[in-house]
Design an enzyme around this catalytic site. Structure first.
Site, mmCIF file in Angstrom:
data_model
loop_
_atom_site.group_PDB
_atom_site.id
_atom_site.type_symbol
_atom_site.label_atom_id
_atom_site.label_comp_id
_atom_site.label_asym_id
_atom_site.label_seq_id
_atom_site.Cartn_x
_atom_site.Cartn_y
_atom_site.Cartn_z
ATOM 1 N N HIS A 267 1.010 -1.191 0.144
ATOM 2 C CA HIS A 267 0.040 0.004 -0.016
ATOM 3 C C HIS A 267 1.077 1.152 0.058
ATOM 4 C CE1 HIS A 267 -3.465 2.575 1.368
ATOM 5 N NE2 HIS A 267 -2.544 3.193 1.374
ATOM 6 N N HIS A 269 3.505 3.935 0.605
ATOM 7 C CA HIS A 269 3.812 4.621 1.774
ATOM 8 C C HIS A 269 5.384 5.146 1.718
ATOM 9 C CE1 HIS A 269 4.923 0.374 2.513
ATOM 10 N NE2 HIS A 269 6.139 0.981 2.959
HETATM 11 N N1 GTA Z 1 3.543 3.213 12.936
HETATM 12 O O1 GTA Z 1 1.731 -0.883 12.792
HETATM 13 C C1 GTA Z 1 2.551 -0.181 12.428
HETATM 14 C C2 GTA Z 1 3.529 -0.699 11.630
HETATM 15 N N2 GTA Z 1 3.944 -1.883 10.753
HETATM 16 C C3 GTA Z 1 3.433 -3.062 10.870
HETATM 17 C C4 GTA Z 1 5.053 -1.499 10.117
HETATM 18 N N3 GTA Z 1 5.239 -0.079 10.102
HETATM 19 C C5 GTA Z 1 4.451 0.377 11.043
HETATM 20 N N4 GTA Z 1 4.412 1.653 11.405
HETATM 21 C C6 GTA Z 1 3.487 1.923 12.275
HETATM 22 N N5 GTA Z 1 2.521 1.142 12.855
HETATM 23 O O2 GTA Z 1 9.123 1.032 8.083
HETATM 24 C C7 GTA Z 1 6.412 0.418 9.445
HETATM 25 C C8 GTA Z 1 7.625 -0.528 9.326
HETATM 26 C C9 GTA Z 1 8.393 0.061 8.119
HETATM 27 C C10 GTA Z 1 7.163 0.489 7.211
HETATM 28 C C11 GTA Z 1 6.602 -0.597 6.169
HETATM 29 O O3 GTA Z 1 6.127 0.517 8.137
HETATM 30 O O4 GTA Z 1 8.570 -0.278 10.433
HETATM 31 P P1 GTA Z 1 7.963 -1.505 3.966
HETATM 32 O O5 GTA Z 1 6.573 -2.015 3.653
HETATM 33 O O6 GTA Z 1 8.987 -0.801 3.053
HETATM 34 O O7 GTA Z 1 8.512 -2.910 4.638
HETATM 35 O O8 GTA Z 1 7.796 -0.411 5.118
HETATM 36 P P2 GTA Z 1 9.906 -3.018 5.321
HETATM 37 O O9 GTA Z 1 11.058 -1.898 5.362
HETATM 38 O O10 GTA Z 1 10.515 -4.358 5.065
HETATM 39 O O11 GTA Z 1 9.657 -3.121 6.918
HETATM 40 P P3 GTA Z 1 10.533 -3.236 8.266
HETATM 41 O O12 GTA Z 1 9.556 -3.842 9.022
HETATM 42 O O13 GTA Z 1 11.108 -1.811 8.338
HETATM 43 O O14 GTA Z 1 11.817 -4.358 7.919
HETATM 44 C C12 GTA Z 1 12.957 -3.890 7.288
HETATM 45 C C13 GTA Z 1 14.141 -4.474 8.337
HETATM 46 O O15 GTA Z 1 14.337 -3.734 9.582
HETATM 47 C C14 GTA Z 1 13.774 -5.920 8.759
HETATM 48 O O16 GTA Z 1 14.017 -6.931 7.971
HETATM 49 C C15 GTA Z 1 14.403 -5.724 9.924
HETATM 50 O O17 GTA Z 1 16.012 -6.015 9.842
HETATM 51 C C16 GTA Z 1 14.701 -4.285 10.415
HETATM 52 N N6 GTA Z 1 13.512 -4.195 11.516
HETATM 53 C C17 GTA Z 1 12.150 -4.268 11.394
HETATM 54 N N7 GTA Z 1 11.574 -3.999 12.654
HETATM 55 C C18 GTA Z 1 12.494 -3.493 13.490
HETATM 56 C C19 GTA Z 1 12.679 -3.122 14.900
HETATM 57 N N8 GTA Z 1 11.705 -2.903 15.670
HETATM 58 N N9 GTA Z 1 13.926 -2.859 15.324
HETATM 59 C C20 GTA Z 1 14.921 -2.875 14.775
HETATM 60 N N10 GTA Z 1 15.141 -3.196 13.397
HETATM 61 C C21 GTA Z 1 13.893 -3.508 12.831
#
Ligand code: GTA
Length: 329
Positions: A267, A269
């Site tokens: 979606h 973002h």
């Molecule tokens: N405000 O409920 C939410 C939510 N969710 C479920 C996801 N996001 C949210 N934000 C709010 N509320 O930046 C955020 C995520 C991400 C964005 C989605 O939405 O934090 P994306 O579709 O491009 O997906 O972005 P992405 O970047 O793969 O997701 P994500 O989770 O950032 O993962 C990338 C890597 O970051 C992971 O593989 C991991 O290595 C690292 N990572 C993820 N979460 C964490 C964490 N909490 N702490 C440290 N490292 C992390």
């Protein structure tokens, strides 16, 4: 620097006063006790660890797979950055135990007061196998995706099995995180919601991380964008930067504004992170600067429907398997 700290302080005050208002309203509704109860409750007691998916001594993080009341769960623990304004309290209010002393050198174990020693904790529950794989440390491979590959391999795969975007709809419909919204433009075509990413604890601007989520629901990723979406992208870029300047006193020259390809959530973002903070996923193999995306669409309205795009996939990703089966890797 101190300007920025002040900006964060005032935004914390905002959040704090909103929380106070909410707690007051809950009390007036007779739900005050329930709120206090949920604050006291430790939903993680009884968490049973199945496996450590990855950890980093340098980043002070650990990703754990386990069970929470018989449900699969992923828990992420992360030690939080230091803040200049709490240093005096750390020096004056802690216990200090000497480890070793040698000439002018000494090392200690400092026991800070509990409120300055918190661990940012993220819980995904119930977690799917895909969540577990996402957080597992794995080797990555760079994939070369022509437009035809997108249509025949990637698109069918993401239509079958991408992560639910329910959390995104909850934000857009104000069913979750409504009090965290920093800025909203409600226009159904060009509007968006800007709020802190859940990876950011909002305590310091050094690791600032916000996301702008489009109100429009039919744009999954970069490949769906055409010049028709320029007004939306320019609006997010312009108003997102203005809102961040206003709230956090951080100018556009300090921001890295980008989209992921592939994203985890299909979606539209946009990520806003502070320049200098190495946010996960900000590398050139995954992040596409919004400024470049806008220019590319201005010079070729079908840019993302004609170009070959490159992105990394993890070793046991299902999509990587599909690229292998198709002889594209
Ligand atoms: N405000 O409920 C939410 C939510 N969710 C479920 C996801 N996001 C949210 N934000 C709010 N509320 O930046 C955020 C995520 C991400 C964005 C989605 O939405 O934090 P994306 O579709 O491009 O997906 O972005 P992405 O970047 O793969 O997701 P994500 O989770 O950032 O993962 C990338 C890597 O970051 C992971 O593989 C991991 O290595 C690292 N990572 C993820 N979460 C964490 C964490 N909490 N702490 C440290 N490292 C992390």
């Amino acid at each position: 620097q101190s300007e920025m700290k002040r900006a964060i302080d005032s935004s914390e005050t905002d959040v704090f006063s909103q929380n106070t208002k909410r707690a007051k309203a809950d009390n007036e509704n007779g739900r005050g006790e329930a709120v206090k109860e949920s604050e006291r409750e430790n939903t993680l007691s009884g968490f049973l660890t199945t496996a450590v998916l990855s950890d980093s001594a340098r980043e002070k993080t650990i990703f754990i797979h386990g069970k929470l009341a018989d449900q699969e769960a992923v828990v992420i623990l992360e030690k939080t950055p230091f803040r200049e304004e709490t240093l005096a309290e750390i020096f004056n209010g802690s216990k200090l135990k000497l480890d070793m002393k040698n000439d002018i050198y000494s090392t200690y174990r400092l026991q800070a007061p509990p409120h300055l020693n918190e661990i940012k904790t993220t819980v995904v529950c119930p977690a799917t196998e895909k969540h577990v794989n996402k957080y597992k440390h794995q080797e990555s491979f760079l994939v070369e995706e022509a437009w035809e590959d997108y249509q025949s391999i990637t698109l069918p795969y993401i239509q079958e099995q991408s992560f639910s975007v329910q959390w995104v709809y909850n934000i857009l419909e104000k069913k979750a995180e409504a009090e965290r919204i920093v800025f909203e433009d409600p226009d159904p075509e060009t509007g968006f919601v800007l709020l802190p990413d859940f990876k950011w604890d909002q305590k310091q601007v050094d690791d600032l991380y916000l996301i702008a989520i489009a109100h429009k629901k039919d744009i999954g990723c970069l490949r769906d964008l055409t010049s028709d979406h320029l007004p939306l992208l320019q609006n997010i870029f312009q108003k997102g930067k203005e809102a961040i300047l206003q709230r956090y006193n951080l100018p556009a020259s300090k921001l890295r504004v980008y989209l992921h390809y592939q994203p985890s959530y299909y979606h539209l973002h946009v990520h806003f992170t502070k320049l200098g903070y190495e946010a996960p996923g900000c590398g050139v193999e995954r992040a596409h600067l919004l400024a470049d995306v806008i220019q590319n669409l201005q010079s070729d309205p079908q840019y993302y429907k004609t170009r070959t795009l490159y992105f990394p996939l993890r070793a046991d990703s299902g999509l990587l398997g599909r690229f292998k089966e198709a002889g594209r890797l």
